[in-house]
Design an enzyme around this catalytic site. Structure first.
Site, PDB file in Angstrom:
ATOM      1  CB  ALA C  44      -0.926  -0.015   1.205  1.00 18.26           C
ATOM      2  NE  ARG C 330      -5.937 -17.207   4.188  1.00 16.94           N
ATOM      3  CZ  ARG C 330      -5.146 -16.249   3.761  1.00 16.94           C
ATOM      4  NH1 ARG C 330      -5.147 -15.077   4.354  1.00 16.94           N
ATOM      5  NH2 ARG C 330      -4.358 -16.444   2.728  1.00 16.94           N
ATOM      6  NE  ARG C 435      -5.971 -10.749   4.556  1.00 18.77           N
ATOM      7  CZ  ARG C 435      -5.263 -11.696   3.956  1.00 18.77           C
ATOM      8  NH1 ARG C 435      -5.531 -12.067   2.721  1.00 18.77           N
ATOM      9  NH2 ARG C 435      -4.286 -12.306   4.598  1.00 18.77           N
TER      10      ARG C 435
END
Lengths: 218, 246, 637
Positions: C44, C330, C435
């Site tokens: 980022a 996950r 996520r």
């Protein structure tokens, strides 16, 4: 000229010059060796003497000779210069560095083997080239000079040792030059190594065979 | 396991350093080399002594931060691992281990075993990129790349920039690092537009930083934790020749 | 203060385009009058710094490493998602959007996720143009692999080093701008405070890690791209020095903290083997594509795995989730592994591991095939455990890996402090409560390349700025406070190392605020954490001095913040009386052990405002509305 100076000043440029001159010198060695092999003709040295006498009379050869001289100078000076730069690049040395585990001894001793070969070269030139060119008298026989010199065990041994070191020098030098010219790629590595054997083994062996021959048979 | 460590200690860039001996006691063979140093540092902390400084971060062999010269070898005796991945089981119990920082004029010591590798930054800045501004890229599939080329480019791109090549080289030459980047772009069509200028500028920067010249000893290939091949150096040389003469 | 998420009007497909059109632009010539600080140089940070510099802004970039390339994005292995539909398997922006919202267990902001899916294709274009060597097919076109939580193949990869290659791509773009002088880069600098002037974020104070001096940097806006705070747990897959300090300092200066308790525990890590271990190592989730996860059917079965016959093995994921099998998301995979181990089915010396077995795949495709695909992971496993995974199954166990929580940001990625932006893992925005694999790289680069360059312009064009210099009182004040804090830490001279106390905190967090949480445990954690914090300030030993390179001091400064972050995480976990994604409250689960959300009460983002006077927070709620994806019970069966 500016482009050449830029080229020479760059590290890869210097390497290319050492490599190129090295390869040209190797090709000279091949020719030199083939000529000299005339010494083995069983005619009492007649062919060899003729060869030694005629060769310097050819103008082209004299010009090539100058080129050859310049090649040597360029090779030696550039190599010595890189050696100095490389020494400086390290800065403080390691207390322990196991170089033998990571590289071959031939690759690390180029300056040493090169220096000894250079000393040999000076002696060799004085003995054979300078003599015949500037001190030759009537009836001068190159064959006789060679025989006399090589029959001397000290000189013969020196010559053989020098050829041994030349082999060392060429063992790294040849493939290194190929690497520097970027032709040592995956597909060609084994081919280059094969040619390399001719270069580092057969050429010095060919030269060394002469003093050996005279030491053993005369 | 127990070890005697001889470790280079140096307060800062300008001070003079020296080797100091430490004992590493009760070391498990499964410990990484850095965990062993952690243990030594813990003992130092308990004695309120300044810790042995070393660079590290990810501890899984990818960030390229760690790099110690261990018993005369960059990243220690194992092939294909970084210092943080190296396990103590590869050492003989009771022996002395000498630990030194990378030594190169272009990598000055900052403290103890930490060196300044920003010379590598300058080399990348000199040309280790494809000049493409954000937003200007064409559709990804419009640039086909033969699989073999993409794979070889990836081999080169795996470089983590740890500096082991320059540290291990007897001439302190970072050619493996530099060539990996040049080779990656030389293999890909994206790198084509800048190939001449890239190789020339990167080589120029390498020379200005005071690194030595490659003499093809190939020690770098042996010490590279990512097993990057010297074939890339050959390709880089070719790129250089091509840039100068073709 | 009311939260305004600033989600643009219009149908979800047009929100971003409309917004781009409506935002104010900074004229090209005026851009060089503005300066922006970007802290952090991961995916980022590096992509943002490079892109802003390309636009013409003056950028100051800094990170605690010597080089931008060492940021922990580099360790991401598996891949990056983009709905290019190259596999012709029915992928689309909508499907990626849907999968991500669902994968996040309906706790993410729809508009942000849609935008993420929209720009993700551009990321692949950009990276390919930069020369990132993605995996390719023999025809020369890009290859894809499948990943957890999705039934299509949309993951682009560069062997097992995708994060490395993408970061090197962004780093090369950044390096180009550094050379041009449009980015001023400062390595070995750690941000220790945010400076506000007239309520706007106008600078940072950073410590030069080599010399120890404090340096102030002033600008018109500040972007934090400093990653997650998973190292609160001490043992995590994060880099040793990854930390939460920058966002925590910003939080204490007024930036709200969003969903702090949402932590991702990654299922495929190499299990802990002993106490000395300094970190956990992750192995790519892609291993679950071809490896089968199992435990013995008998509790405490200590036989060699090869001696356990097929019928005595429990391939529990395949049994419980027939349609996703080993590729469940996950959170599910991790929770089930923990459950198996808690029930006594765990393997290995500690009983805290399950098998990941490649025997079937090797039988089917041959060892070479596996070697080509996963060779580096098998090598890594071998180096760490001295076991050959080609012959005996790998042992894996979940480990903390990612924090979905982070500073609260609006649609423009601006925090509640004007002029302070947060991008990448450091913000809370796109992943909800869990996520999906290969989405972190996507989000980091989306924020940096394609979102922040637009949204920051809107702010710069419309805000009013006073002239600020680094010798202003606010900077000096901040430096003074930092110095006082450093001196305090150095003068404690206690008996324990930073790591020793930090480890205790990590254990508390794993035990009570990890993969499964309950009220009693969380309350207990809330009692212990302040005690540990006290212990830290009374008994820590920080050797060395402040005026040179001192890693122990760096660690102490970071750890000091963990003792505070931990408290907020636990506070958030207590308040969220539901299970969702990575946040499993044992009180709230279905009969077969699935997370049970409470959409009526908790369909919101918790945004915590720091209230000072020790550890006090006020909760703000940003309601989440789902107009495009129906909130349903997440099922992977």
């Amino acid at each position: 000229m500016r482009a050449f100076i830029d080229f020479y000043n760059s590290s890869v440029g210097k390497k290319l010059i050492v490599g190129l001159t090295g390869l040209l010198l190797i090709s000279y060695l091949v020719i030199h060796l083939f000529g000299n092999l005339l010494i083995f003709r069983a005619d009492g040295g007649e062919a060899f003497d003729t060869y030694a006498e005629v060769l310097p009379q050819i103008v082209v050869i004299r010009i090539i000779e100058i080129g050859l001289f310049l090649l040597f100078i360029l090779h030696i000076i550039t190599a010595a210069y890189t050696w100095i730069l490389n020494k400086a690049a390290r800065g403080d040395a390691y207390k322990i560095q196991k170089k033998n585990e990571t590289s071959k001894v031939t690759s690390r001793t180029m300056f040493l083997t090169g220096s000894i070969v250079f000393i040999f070269l000076v002696v060799h030139m004085r003995q054979f080239w300078f003599n015949s060119r500037y001190e030759a008298t009537e009836g001068y026989s190159m064959f006789e000079v060679v025989r006399a010199t090589f029959s001397n065990p000290v000189y013969g041994a020196f010559y053989i040792v020098a050829m041994f070191l030349l082999g060392f020098h060429l063992k790294h030098g040849f493939q290194s030059a190929c690497q520097t010219f970027g032709i040592r790629t995956k597909n060609y590595v084994s081919f280059i190594d094969l040619i390399g054997i001719v270069v580092w083994l057969l050429i010095p062996l060919g030269f060394a065979s002469m003093p050996l021959y005279f030491l053993l048979y005369f | 396991m127990n070890f005697t460590l001889k470790i280079w200690r140096q307060q800062n860039r300008t001070s003079k350093g020296k080797f100091i001996e430490y004992q590493a006691i009760n070391i498990s063979p499964d410990m990484s080399f850095l965990e062993m140093l952690d243990a030594v540092n813990r003992d130092l902390t308990k004695k309120s002594e300044d810790n042995i400084a070393f660079d590290h971060d990810c501890r899984e062999g990818i960030c390229g931060s760690c790099g110690l010269f261990i018993n005369g070898r960059a990243h220690g005796p194992q092939r294909g691992v970084t210092t943080c991945e190296l396990r103590m089981r590869h050492f003989v119990d009771g022996t002395t281990i000498t630990v030194e920082p990378w030594r190169s004029r272009a990598f000055p010591v900052i403290k103890d075993l930490v060196v300044d590798r920003t010379a590598f930054e300058r080399i990348i800045q000199a040309g280790g990129y494809v000049s493409v501004d954000t937003g200007s890229a064409p559709e990804a599939s419009s640039i086909p790349v033969p699989k073999a080329n993409a794979d070889e480019a990836m081999d080169a791109a795996a470089c983590i920039g740890c500096g082991a090549c320059a540290a291990a080289c007897k001439n302190s030459s970072p050619m493996l690092f530099l060539s990996a980047k040049v080779s990656q772009f030389a293999l890909l069509p994206q790198g084509n537009a800048e190939r001449r200028i890239r190789v020339q500028q990167m080589v120029k920067q390498m020379d200005e930083d005071g690194f030595g010249l490659c003499s093809n000893t190939y020690a770098c290939e042996v010490e590279c934790p990512k097993k990057i091949s010297v074939v890339h150096i050959a390709r880089m040389n070719r790129e250089f020749l091509r840039a100068k003469f073709l | 203060m009311a939260l305004n998420s600033k989600i643009p009007e219009g149908p979800i497909q047009q929100k971003w385009d409309n917004h781009k059109f409506n935002m104010k632009l900074v004229n090209a010539a005026n851009k060089r009058k503005y300066s922006v600080i970007v802290v952090g140089t991961g995916l980022a940070g590096a992509s943002a710094a490079a892109s802003l510099a390309e636009l013409g802004y003056n950028v100051i970039s800094m990170c605690y490493h010597e080089s931008p390339r060492r940021a922990h994005s580099i360790a991401a292995q598996g891949g990056i998602n983009a709905p290019k539909n190259y596999k012709n398997d029915g992928d689309s922006i909508w499907r990626l959007f849907y999968d991500t919202v669902k994968g996040g267990d309906y706790r993410a902001r729809e508009a942000n996720v849609y935008r993420l899916a929209q720009v993700s294709g551009n990321i692949i274009d950009q990276c390919v143009a930069q020369g990132v060597p993605f995996g390719r097919e023999y025809g020369g076109l890009l290859d894809n692999r499948s990943f957890g939580g999705a039934q299509v193949s949309r993951t682009f990869y560069a062997r097992g080093q995708t994060g490395q290659q993408l970061l090197l791509g962004a780093y090369s773009a950044l390096s180009r701008q550094i050379k041009k002088g449009s980015v001023k880069f400062f390595g070995r600098r750690e941000m220790l405070d945010l400076v506000l002037i007239d309520g706007q974020a106008r600078g940072v104070v950073a410590r030069n890690l080599e010399t120890g001096t404090l340096e102030s940097f002033a600008a018109d806006a500040v972007i934090l791209a400093t990653g997650g705070y998973g190292n609160v747990f001490y043992l995590a897959t994060l880099a040793k020095y990854s930390n939460g300090t920058a966002i925590w300092k910003a939080h204490k200066k007024g930036a709200f903290f969003g969903n702090p308790c949402f932590t991702q525990i990654h299922p495929t890590c190499i299990p802990l083997s002993s106490d000395y271990q300094s970190k956990l190592t992750l192995m790519s989730e892609s291993l679950r594509n071809d490896g089968r996860i199992w435990v013995p059917k008998k509790q405490g079965d200590k036989r060699n795995p090869k001696d356990i016959p097929e019928e005595e093995r429990d391939y529990y994921l395949e049994r419980m989730y027939p349609s996703f099998g080993n590729l469940v998301p996950r959170d599910v995979a991790s929770r089930r592994a923990k459950e198996m181990c808690d029930k006594g089915f765990g393997v290995g010396s500690t009983g805290l591991a399950v098998y990941l077995d490649f025997a079937d795949t090797i039988k089917r495709n041959g060892k070479e095939w596996v070697e080509e695909k996963y060779g580096n992971l098998f090598d890594m496993y071998h180096e760490i455990t001295a076991e050959n995974a080609y012959e005996t199954p790998m042992r894996i166990y979940p480990a903390v890996h990612y924090t979905m929580g982070g500073l609260w940001v609006d649609y423009n990625l601006m925090t509640t402090i004007p002029g302070l932006y947060t991008i990448g893992e450091a913000n809370f925005s796109d992943h909800g409560a869990n996520r999906l694999g290969a989405s972190a790289l996507m989000q980091g680069l989306a924020d940096g390349y394609f979102i922040i360059p637009y949204t920051i312009g809107d702010y710069l064009a419309s805000a009013k700025f006073t002239k600020v210099k680094t010798d202003d009182a606010m900077f000096k004040e901040s430096e003074k406070n930092i110095n006082a804090n450093i001196n305090k830490l150095l003068s404690i001279k206690g008996k324990q190392t930073v790591d020793e106390i930090h480890k205790k905190l990590g254990k508390v967090m794993y035990d009570y605020c990890g993969m499964a949480r309950n009220l009693a445990g969380l309350k207990k954690a809330l009692e212990i954490i302040p005690q540990l914090r006290k212990e830290f300030y009374e008994d820590v030993m920080v050797p060395g001095s402040a005026d040179n390179f001192n890693p122990e001091l760096e660690k102490a400064l970071r750890a000091a913040d963990y003792f505070e972050i931990a408290e907020l995480m636990v506070t958030d976990a207590i308040h969220r009386e539901e299970s969702c994604g990575g946040h499993l409250r044992e009180e709230y689960q279905t009969e077969d052990g699935e997370a049970k959300r409470n959409d009526d009460k908790f369909s919101y983002v918790s945004a915590w405002e720091y209230k000072g006077n020790g550890m006090n927070w006020e909760l703000h709620k940003e309601p989440l509305t789902f107009e495009n994806v129906k909130q349903a019970t997440r099922s992977y069966k």
